[in-house]
Write an enzyme that holds these catalytic residues in place. Structure first.
Site, PDB file in Angstrom:
ATOM      1  CD  GLU A 179      35.466  74.325 -55.307  1.00 27.80           C
ATOM      2  OE1 GLU A 179      36.669  74.322 -53.481  1.00 27.80           O
ATOM      3  OE2 GLU A 179      34.705  72.788 -54.314  1.00 27.80           O
TER       4      GLU A 179
ATOM      5  CD  GLU B 162      30.600  74.496 -53.018  1.00 30.05           C
ATOM      6  OE1 GLU B 162      30.787  73.846 -53.861  1.00 30.05           O
ATOM      7  OE2 GLU B 162      29.961  75.137 -52.246  1.00 30.05           O
TER       8      GLU B 162
END
Length: 269
Positions: A123, A143
């Protein structure tokens, strides 16, 4: 004392290094706070024009958020224990600046990806503008495999940077990509041998740093702020940037230097 984030300047180029190779540069609360401070220092220094973000060691750029400290703290499964924990929870600018998300940074940032780039590390890369990856680098947003989500910008940014189908496969499966696959879908600019990652990033930074800083920043600001807007709104932002840049001293110096067959001297004004 070895700091978990280092900030070094060489001329107009800043290098920010995630410096915890023993944990594959996983982001602890302290690292997030110090990374925020480094990003803010780069943004506020007019002498700095380009930043490079990289990781120390040869195993990982960043393995993501520290699963023992950061994620439990953010989920409420761990109570704050020190000043870094309290600062992370109380200051929303920490996650904004450390993730290059919702922080007003108009200077270009290059990621030099020296290994595994996972979760929050992935990210962070999505917040950079140019990306050089080592041949052995891997990329993943795992995730969902742990019943959580990539909440530092991926769900919004990734589908704008690669195709919708590629973005959804990455986020819904949590499976990893090789560096070559990341290049194929346009996630990174170049894939190079590991020994060439930083030299390639530095060479790219130097080429950008030689350009007019107001023009460079206006390009980034306009591209980012016009993303997703109707064309008419995007053109309005472009016109604002044009007026601002063309009225600068640098905009007069650039053509003059070209006509006089010399190197331009840009001062950011």
């Amino acid at each position: 004392m070895t700091l978990p984030i280092t900030f070094q300047c060489h001329g107009a180029i800043a290098t920010i290094t995630l410096n915890a190779p023993q944990t594959r540069n996983a982001l602890t609360p302290e690292m997030l706070c110090r990374l925020c401070d480094a990003v803010k220092a780069f943004a506020s220094d007019p002498a700095l024009r380009v930043a490079i973000i990289t990781g120390s060691g040869d195993r990982a750029f960043c393995a993501g958020g520290d699963l023992g400290r950061t994620i439990p703290l953010l989920s409420g499964d761990r109570t704050p224990e020190d000043e870094w924990d309290h600062r992370l929870l109380s200051d929303p600018e920490i996650l904004a600046a450390s993730g290059l998300r919702e922080y007003p940074l108009h200077k270009p940032v290059i990621s030099a990806i020296n290994g595994a780039c996972m979760a929050a590390g992935f990210e962070l890369v999505l917040g950079t503008d140019l990306r050089i990856a080592a041949e052995h680098a891997t990329f993943a947003l795992p995730e969902v495999k742990r019943a959580v989500i990539p909440f530092a910008g991926s769900m919004v940014r990734l589908p704008r940077q690669v195709s919708y189908c590629h973005a959804m496969e990455i986020m819904l499966t949590g499976d990893a990509l090789t560096a070559d696959e990341a290049y194929r879908i346009g996630l990174v600019n170049r894939v190079v041998p590991a020994s060439q990652v930083m030299p390639e990033a530095l060479a790219l930074a130097e080429r950008i740093a030689k350009n007019g800083p107001l023009a460079v920043q206006a390009v980034k600001r306009t591209v980012v702020e016009s993303s997703g807007l109707p064309l008419s709104e995007g053109y309005r932002l472009e016109d604002e940037s044009k007026r601002s840049v063309l009225s600068s001293e640098d905009a007069r110096e650039g053509p003059r230097a070209f006509l006089e067959k010399r190197e331009p001297h840009f001062h950011g004004r």
